[in-house]
Design a protein around this motif. Sequence first.
Motif, PDB file in Angstrom:
ATOM      1  N   ASN A 238       0.828  -1.209   0.000  1.00 38.33           N
ATOM      2  CA  ASN A 238       0.000   0.000   0.000  1.00 38.33           C
ATOM      3  C   ASN A 238       0.861   1.258   0.000  1.00 38.33           C
ATOM      4  O   ASN A 238       1.947   1.281   0.572  1.00 38.33           O
ATOM      5  N   ASN A 239       0.347   2.301  -0.628  1.00 42.54           N
ATOM      6  CA  ASN A 239       0.964   3.610  -0.507  1.00 42.54           C
ATOM      7  C   ASN A 239       0.586   4.213   0.846  1.00 42.54           C
ATOM      8  O   ASN A 239      -0.507   3.966   1.362  1.00 42.54           O
ATOM      9  N   ILE A 240       1.490   5.005   1.397  1.00 43.52           N
ATOM     10  CA  ILE A 240       1.230   5.684   2.672  1.00 43.52           C
ATOM     11  C   ILE A 240       1.214   7.186   2.425  1.00 43.52           C
ATOM     12  O   ILE A 240       2.212   7.764   1.967  1.00 43.52           O
ATOM     13  N   ASP A 241       0.092   7.813   2.710  1.00 44.93           N
ATOM     14  CA  ASP A 241      -0.041   9.260   2.575  1.00 44.93           C
ATOM     15  C   ASP A 241       0.276   9.919   3.918  1.00 44.93           C
ATOM     16  O   ASP A 241      -0.266   9.518   4.957  1.00 44.93           O
ATOM     17  N   PHE A 242       1.136  10.943   3.882  1.00 40.49           N
ATOM     18  CA  PHE A 242       1.471  11.650   5.119  1.00 40.49           C
ATOM     19  C   PHE A 242       1.976  13.047   4.782  1.00 40.49           C
ATOM     20  O   PHE A 242       2.432  13.312   3.659  1.00 40.49           O
ATOM     21  N   PHE A 243       1.893  13.963   5.757  1.00 39.79           N
ATOM     22  CA  PHE A 243       2.407  15.313   5.574  1.00 39.79           C
ATOM     23  C   PHE A 243       3.880  15.396   5.963  1.00 39.79           C
ATOM     24  O   PHE A 243       4.687  15.996   5.270  1.00 39.79           O
ATOM     25  N   THR A 244       4.219  14.786   7.082  1.00 40.26           N
ATOM     26  CA  THR A 244       5.597  14.791   7.544  1.00 40.26           C
ATOM     27  C   THR A 244       5.851  13.560   8.395  1.00 40.26           C
ATOM     28  O   THR A 244       4.929  13.029   9.031  1.00 40.26           O
ATOM     29  N   GLU A 245       7.086  13.108   8.387  1.00 44.26           N
ATOM     30  CA  GLU A 245       7.450  11.946   9.197  1.00 44.26           C
ATOM     31  C   GLU A 245       7.929  12.414  10.569  1.00 44.26           C
ATOM     32  O   GLU A 245       8.668  13.398  10.666  1.00 44.26           O
ATOM     33  N   PRO A 246       7.545  11.721  11.623  1.00 45.90           N
ATOM     34  CA  PRO A 246       8.053  12.070  12.956  1.00 45.90           C
ATOM     35  C   PRO A 246       9.565  11.909  13.033  1.00 45.90           C
ATOM     36  O   PRO A 246      10.195  11.274  12.175  1.00 45.90           O
ATOM     37  N   TYR A 247      10.154  12.426  14.084  1.00 47.03           N
ATOM     38  CA  TYR A 247      11.595  12.392  14.298  1.00 47.03           C
ATOM     39  C   TYR A 247      12.093  10.946  14.356  1.00 47.03           C
ATOM     40  O   TYR A 247      11.501  10.095  15.026  1.00 47.03           O
ATOM     41  N   LEU A 248      13.163  10.659  13.623  1.00 47.73           N
ATOM     42  CA  LEU A 248      13.794   9.339  13.578  1.00 47.73           C
ATOM     43  C   LEU A 248      12.806   8.245  13.167  1.00 47.73           C
ATOM     44  O   LEU A 248      12.845   7.116  13.659  1.00 47.73           O
ATOM     45  N   THR A 249      11.904   8.600  12.251  1.00 52.87           N
ATOM     46  CA  THR A 249      10.888   7.657  11.770  1.00 52.87           C
ATOM     47  C   THR A 249      10.783   7.759  10.258  1.00 52.87           C
ATOM     48  O   THR A 249      10.823   8.854   9.695  1.00 52.87           O
ATOM     49  N   ASN A 250      10.677   6.615   9.600  1.00 53.22           N
ATOM     50  CA  ASN A 250      10.459   6.577   8.152  1.00 53.22           C
ATOM     51  C   ASN A 250       9.177   5.825   7.839  1.00 53.22           C
ATOM     52  O   ASN A 250       8.918   4.767   8.418  1.00 53.22           O
ATOM     53  N   TYR A 251       8.382   6.371   6.917  1.00 47.73           N
ATOM     54  CA  TYR A 251       7.221   5.667   6.381  1.00 47.73           C
ATOM     55  C   TYR A 251       7.617   5.125   5.010  1.00 47.73           C
ATOM     56  O   TYR A 251       7.896   5.886   4.076  1.00 47.73           O
ATOM     57  N   ILE A 252       7.663   3.816   4.879  1.00 44.34           N
ATOM     58  CA  ILE A 252       8.075   3.175   3.631  1.00 44.34           C
ATOM     59  C   ILE A 252       6.852   2.476   3.032  1.00 44.34           C
ATOM     60  O   ILE A 252       6.460   1.393   3.462  1.00 44.34           O
ATOM     61  N   GLY A 253       6.234   3.122   2.042  1.00 44.32           N
ATOM     62  CA  GLY A 253       5.083   2.540   1.375  1.00 44.32           C
ATOM     63  C   GLY A 253       5.489   1.746   0.143  1.00 44.32           C
ATOM     64  O   GLY A 253       6.676   1.539  -0.136  1.00 44.32           O
TER      65      GLY A 253
END
Length: 306
Positions: A238-253
């Motif tokens: 799935n694709n992940i929609d987001f505005f910004t990633e939290p500190y030391l966090t990656n969203y990998i869609g």
Amino acid sequence: MAQLIKIENYISRYQRDTFHYPGQFIRLKQENWRKLVQTWEYQLEQPTSDNEIEELDDNTNFSKWKSFFQRREQFDDDLLSDEQEDILPKSKTDLKQYYLDTLLPFQLKWASTTINQMSFLDRAYHDDLILKYFLQRFPDTFLLLYHPVFQLKNATLDGDIILITPVGIDIIHLVEKGTTERIVAGDDRTWYTEENNIQSRFLSPMLSLKRTEKIVRSILSASDVSFPIKKIVLSRTNNIDFFTEPYLTNYIGKEQHEEWLSERRNFVSPLKHNQLKVAEAILQYCDTAAVRRPEWDIKESDDFST
């Protein structure tokens, strides 16, 4: 192939000697791959009778795998006596996959037994495609804890998937929904799936990621070890929609997955001393449920009778 150093609360021989087994695994994996390639090339070069195959297998020590994971412990012998089929794949690509599939049962045994203890491994792990993905798609120097259970004071806490690389720790939470759905990142408590402009709520993966991160940081602090930690929300479907990633966090869609995976597969580094110190520290705080291996009771009984 990443090394499976812990599954849930099963006993692991990596707990017994964290500094020995990772290097031994790499050396013996490479050695037996060379032996397998020799066998494969021999079979491709000429028609081989059954007797010749048997003789070749005896010479290469491949069919019985006694040389694979050469042990220091007396009772490892029974774990490694599985025989392999003589007929090998025709292409080298298929041969590599064949070899990786052959390694999986041995990794599961290393992650559920020691010289004198064993855990009752759920057979479902042999067919666990997510576990297979993490083991077969990452380098040998990546150490995998697969949903470890932590024992902290009088409480047990479930952890997310943890990859200890030579340069840092990745704490990973896998989120995979229907292939036509999009994942919409929300806050620390609620995320959403969206399909045909209809949203459905589900529990934010950041809850368990932050809990696991807090546990790991407290363990490293208590052990006086410093190592970078990153949280990852991973979705291969799935694709992940987001505005910004939290500190030391990656969203990998889905769109970022292949690039993210390729970077890790192409990462070249030996095992690092600090990496093994980190693994040892974390394993010390993992819960373990195991029983005495039956062959030890048999041996002691024999010794007593003599």
